[in-house]
Structure formats: structure tokens, C-alpha cells
Design an enzyme around this catalytic site. Sequence first.
Site, PDB file in Angstrom:
ATOM      1  N   HIS A 197      -7.418  -1.150 -44.051  1.00  0.00           N
ATOM      2  CA  HIS A 197      -6.173  -0.968 -43.278  1.00  0.00           C
ATOM      3  C   HIS A 197      -6.277  -1.748 -41.958  1.00  0.00           C
ATOM      4  CE1 HIS A 197      -2.553   1.916 -42.674  1.00  0.00           C
ATOM      5  NE2 HIS A 197      -2.343   0.760 -42.067  1.00  0.00           N
TER       6      HIS A 197
ATOM      7  N   ARG B  29       1.642   1.503 -47.363  1.00  0.00           N
ATOM      8  CA  ARG B  29       0.943   2.766 -47.141  1.00  0.00           C
ATOM      9  C   ARG B  29       0.350   3.218 -48.480  1.00  0.00           C
ATOM     10  NH1 ARG B  29       0.830   1.671 -42.586  1.00  0.00           N
ATOM     11  NH2 ARG B  29       1.656   2.775 -40.776  1.00  0.00           N
TER      12      ARG B  29
ATOM     13  N   GLU C 275      -7.767   7.472 -46.560  1.00  0.00           N
ATOM     14  CA  GLU C 275      -8.439   6.534 -45.653  1.00  0.00           C
ATOM     15  C   GLU C 275      -9.239   7.290 -44.597  1.00  0.00           C
ATOM     16  OE1 GLU C 275      -5.406   3.966 -44.081  1.00  0.00           O
ATOM     17  OE2 GLU C 275      -4.961   3.106 -46.035  1.00  0.00           O
TER      18      GLU C 275
HETATM   19  N1  LIG Z   1      -1.183  -2.567 -43.318  1.00  0.00           N
HETATM   20  C1  LIG Z   1      -0.821  -2.447 -42.060  1.00  0.00           C
HETATM   21  O1  LIG Z   1      -1.624  -2.526 -41.129  1.00  0.00           O
HETATM   22  C2  LIG Z   1       0.628  -2.239 -41.750  1.00  0.00           C
HETATM   23  C3  LIG Z   1       1.117  -2.646 -40.491  1.00  0.00           C
HETATM   24  C4  LIG Z   1       2.479  -2.493 -40.231  1.00  0.00           C
HETATM   25  C5  LIG Z   1       3.315  -1.920 -41.172  1.00  0.00           C
HETATM   26  N2  LIG Z   1       2.809  -1.502 -42.373  1.00  0.00           N
HETATM   27  C6  LIG Z   1       3.679  -0.892 -43.382  1.00  0.00           C
HETATM   28  O2  LIG Z   1       4.468  -1.900 -43.999  1.00  0.00           O
HETATM   29  C7  LIG Z   1       5.647  -1.305 -44.551  1.00  0.00           C
HETATM   30  C8  LIG Z   1       6.869  -2.128 -44.230  1.00  0.00           C
HETATM   31  O3  LIG Z   1       7.052  -2.201 -42.826  1.00  0.00           O
HETATM   32  P1  LIG Z   1       8.339  -2.919 -42.205  1.00  0.00           P
HETATM   33  O4  LIG Z   1       8.069  -3.128 -40.753  1.00  0.00           O
HETATM   34  O5  LIG Z   1       8.750  -4.065 -43.052  1.00  0.00           O
HETATM   35  O6  LIG Z   1       9.404  -1.753 -42.355  1.00  0.00           O
HETATM   36  P2  LIG Z   1      11.000  -1.909 -42.430  1.00  0.00           P
HETATM   37  O7  LIG Z   1      11.513  -0.527 -42.177  1.00  0.00           O
HETATM   38  O8  LIG Z   1      11.487  -3.018 -41.570  1.00  0.00           O
HETATM   39  O9  LIG Z   1      11.282  -2.332 -43.938  1.00  0.00           O
HETATM   40  C9  LIG Z   1      11.092  -1.469 -44.999  1.00  0.00           C
HETATM   41  C10 LIG Z   1      12.101  -1.821 -46.069  1.00  0.00           C
HETATM   42  O10 LIG Z   1      11.858  -0.951 -47.182  1.00  0.00           O
HETATM   43  C11 LIG Z   1      13.115  -0.584 -47.702  1.00  0.00           C
HETATM   44  N3  LIG Z   1      13.045   0.627 -48.518  1.00  0.00           N
HETATM   45  C12 LIG Z   1      13.219   1.917 -48.135  1.00  0.00           C
HETATM   46  N4  LIG Z   1      13.110   2.722 -49.217  1.00  0.00           N
HETATM   47  C13 LIG Z   1      12.862   1.924 -50.280  1.00  0.00           C
HETATM   48  C14 LIG Z   1      12.662   2.167 -51.664  1.00  0.00           C
HETATM   49  N5  LIG Z   1      12.728   3.406 -52.163  1.00  0.00           N
HETATM   50  N6  LIG Z   1      12.457   1.108 -52.474  1.00  0.00           N
HETATM   51  C15 LIG Z   1      12.412  -0.142 -51.977  1.00  0.00           C
HETATM   52  N7  LIG Z   1      12.604  -0.433 -50.675  1.00  0.00           N
HETATM   53  C16 LIG Z   1      12.818   0.582 -49.837  1.00  0.00           C
HETATM   54  C17 LIG Z   1      14.015  -0.431 -46.485  1.00  0.00           C
HETATM   55  O11 LIG Z   1      15.376  -0.541 -46.860  1.00  0.00           O
HETATM   56  C18 LIG Z   1      13.555  -1.591 -45.633  1.00  0.00           C
HETATM   57  O12 LIG Z   1      14.318  -2.753 -45.871  1.00  0.00           O
HETATM   58  C19 LIG Z   1       5.680   0.122 -44.003  1.00  0.00           C
HETATM   59  O13 LIG Z   1       5.150   0.996 -44.988  1.00  0.00           O
HETATM   60  C20 LIG Z   1       4.720   0.070 -42.846  1.00  0.00           C
HETATM   61  O14 LIG Z   1       4.180   1.356 -42.598  1.00  0.00           O
HETATM   62  C21 LIG Z   1       1.486  -1.675 -42.669  1.00  0.00           C
END
Ligand SMILES: NC(=O)c1ccc[n+]([C@@H]2O[C@H](COP(=O)([O-])OP(=O)(O)OC[C@H]3O[C@@H](n4cnc5c(N)ncnc54)[C@H](O)[C@@H]3O)[C@@H](O)[C@H]2O)c1
Length: 350
Positions: A293, A245, A274
Site C-alpha cells: 500500500h 482498496r 494490511e
Molecule cells: N493505493 C493507494 O495508495 C491509493 C491512494 C489514493 C487513492 N486510492 C484509492 O483509489 C481509489 C480511487 O480513488 P479516486 O481518487 O480516483 O476516487 P474518485 O472518487 O475520484 O473516483 C472513484 C470513481 O469510482 C466510481 N464508482 C463508485 N462506485 C462504483 C462502482 N460500484 N463501480 C464502478 N465505479 C464506481 C465513482 O463514480 C468515481 O468515478 C479509491 O479506492 C481510493 O481509496 C489508493
Amino acid sequence: MAQKFRVALSGDFKKADGSPTYPDFDLAPLKSAPNVEMKIIESNNPIKGEQLEDFDALILLAHRFGKESVPASGRLAVVARFGVGYDTVDVDACTKAGIALVITQDGVRRPVAVSIITLMLALTGKLLIKDKLTREAAAGFAKRSDHMGVGLVGRTLGSVGIGNIGAETFRMAKPFDMKFIAHDPYADKQIAAELGIELVSLEDVFRRADIVSVSCPLTPETHHLVNAERLALMKPTAYFINTARGPIVDQKALTKVLQERRIAGAGLDVLEKEPPDADDPILKLDNVILAPHALCWTDQCFAGNGAADVKAVLDVQHGRVPRGVVNRAVLDHPDWKRRLAAFGKAFGGQ
Ligand SMILES: NC(=O)c1ccc[n+]([C@@H]2O[C@H](COP(=O)([O-])OP(=O)(O)OC[C@H]3O[C@@H](n4cnc5c(N)ncnc54)[C@H](O)[C@@H]3O)[C@@H](O)[C@H]2O)c1
């Protein structure tokens, strides 16, 4: 218990001309499921509670599901978001009403991990620069050796976050023979060990990685987690990737670091604003690869999100707790438990 399990799809699944917004979302498994009735509801944003009175489940695209969307009938059991972001959903309102909110981790895991690998390969391979050189014909060919790429063997891939997408990225990067490091305060240590990921401090990810990728959620704690101080720790040869994000990164600080060429470059699928302002200086830089995105938007991503939502909804129909429940507290809510048990009794044997 009604005879049919009724599933609503938010109105934005249909375009103004009546055609499907995302034809890759295969509705056949829902339409052919025994004792299921589905309907795309009228387009309203936010969705009105009255529209959902007679439904057990809602599959939700981009429309808002707020307090006013909770139907008074108490029938709705599950809201299944098409994707993993849920800033359009009032999670507290769902929990209070005993409605489970689910997201489609299974749909996005591989496509977003592929986006990260795509950016890593494009940056280190200098793909965009070489594309440009080729279009300059002889003049461009003459400059080829000024743009040596970076080999990956033995180099360090670092991730902030090793959840659904972060872990998959390492899984996919295995054949590149890189070193893996990550920072995640809530890391699943077993997964880290299985994937050969060394868990390190946040600062060490920035200090040691040749590619730093961000895969954590945006929360008050992670807002501007990538700031000037942390970027200053990066090697001048290192690349930065963000597909998570935009606001996790202080974009002004990143722009400055890129303008001053204090790191090798960046790959960004997400921006702090965005769409960005047309005069945003980051759009002018030649050492950044950008995507709107949507780098993970593929036929398979959309089909996968749809399949995950359909599975979640059918799980609920059969009295099973679906995967990807965001508001875990709902699992103890008496209304949710009562509805799930009743669904299990009515449809569970099928
Ligand atoms: N670009 C896109 O189109 C798109 C699509 C899907 C998801 N995303 C984004 O990708 C990211 C990850 O998604 P996901 O499905 O793996 O989520 P997830 O919740 O499975 O994994 C996120 C991980 O981040 C960790 N985390 C939380 N706080 C943290 C911190 N302060 N420092 C380091 N790690 C921390 C959590 O413990 C978890 O393991 C999210 O921000 C999501 O919004 C983007």
C-alpha cells in the site's frame, strides 16, 4: 475576526525527535503566507477538541478526528486530510459542526495512476520473472523463451471506476495504443468520450479486458465487488490490478484463481488485511506482484499532498470554497457560510 488565520498540523507530522515525518511536505508556502500562523500541535490520537479551540484550519495526517476532536469554540472551519482516505475522520461530526473536510485528489492522481501503469508494464513485461532468470545466470538465460511477454498494442485496458485516478490512468496509457473500456455507474460521460473510453457493464469489463484495474472507492456497494463469479469471466491471459482498496476484492477467491492459474497474474498494491498475516497464501504466489500500500509513495506524491492541503487551507482563508470537499452538504451549513464570508472579508483582498 482574529487578526491571523491559524492553521494546526496534527502532531504526527513531527517525529519523536522533533524532525518532520515527511520532509517532502514543503511548509514554506504556509509559513510565508500573509496573516497565517501555523503550529504543529501536541501528538494525541484521537485529537482532542481543546487542542483546536484557537485554530481556523487543521491539516490532518493519520491521527483520528472524531466527535471529541470538534472544538467547542466553533472556530474551526476546515479539516484538510493529507491524502484521499478519510476513514479516520468522523464526517458526520464535521458536517454537523459546519466544518468542511477536504482531501488531496490533486496530490494522488498522477502517483496512483503511475502505480497502475507500473503494475501493468511489470506484469505484461514479466519483469519480476526476468529479473529472477538473470540472477540464475546461464540456467536462467536458457529459460528466457519460456517467458514471452505480452504486447499492449490493440489490447484492452478495462477499469472499474473512472474518477480522479481511473481517468488519469487512461490519460497516461494513451501512447500504448490500447482499447479502453470502463464501468462506472456515476461516470462523467464527457470525460469518457474525451478519453475514448467505451462505457460497458461491470461484467463486460471482466469479460473483455486484457488488463482489469480497480479504481473505485470502498463502499458497502463495492465490498467484494470483485468476487469468484466476476473473476471467472476473465480471459485466462488477462491480468488483474488493484490499487484502490483491498476489501473491494474477495481475496480468497482471487488467491484461488491465481493458484489454479485461471488468469495470467495480478498486481496488488492493496490487500484485504494490511499488513497481511505472514502465512497468507497470496504471499507465496509467483504470478502476483505485491506492494505494501505504498507503490505511489514518492517524493512528488507527498509534496503534492502537502501542496494540495496548503492550497485548500489558503483558499478557505481567502473566503473561497476549496477543491476536494468530501461533505458537500456542509456548503449549505450556516456556520460554514458565516465563517467563509468572514474570512473573505478579512483576508479576501490579499
Ligand atoms: N493505493 C493507494 O495508495 C491509493 C491512494 C489514493 C487513492 N486510492 C484509492 O483509489 C481509489 C480511487 O480513488 P479516486 O481518487 O480516483 O476516487 P474518485 O472518487 O475520484 O473516483 C472513484 C470513481 O469510482 C466510481 N464508482 C463508485 N462506485 C462504483 C462502482 N460500484 N463501480 C464502478 N465505479 C464506481 C465513482 O463514480 C468515481 O468515478 C479509491 O479506492 C481510493 O481509496 C489508493
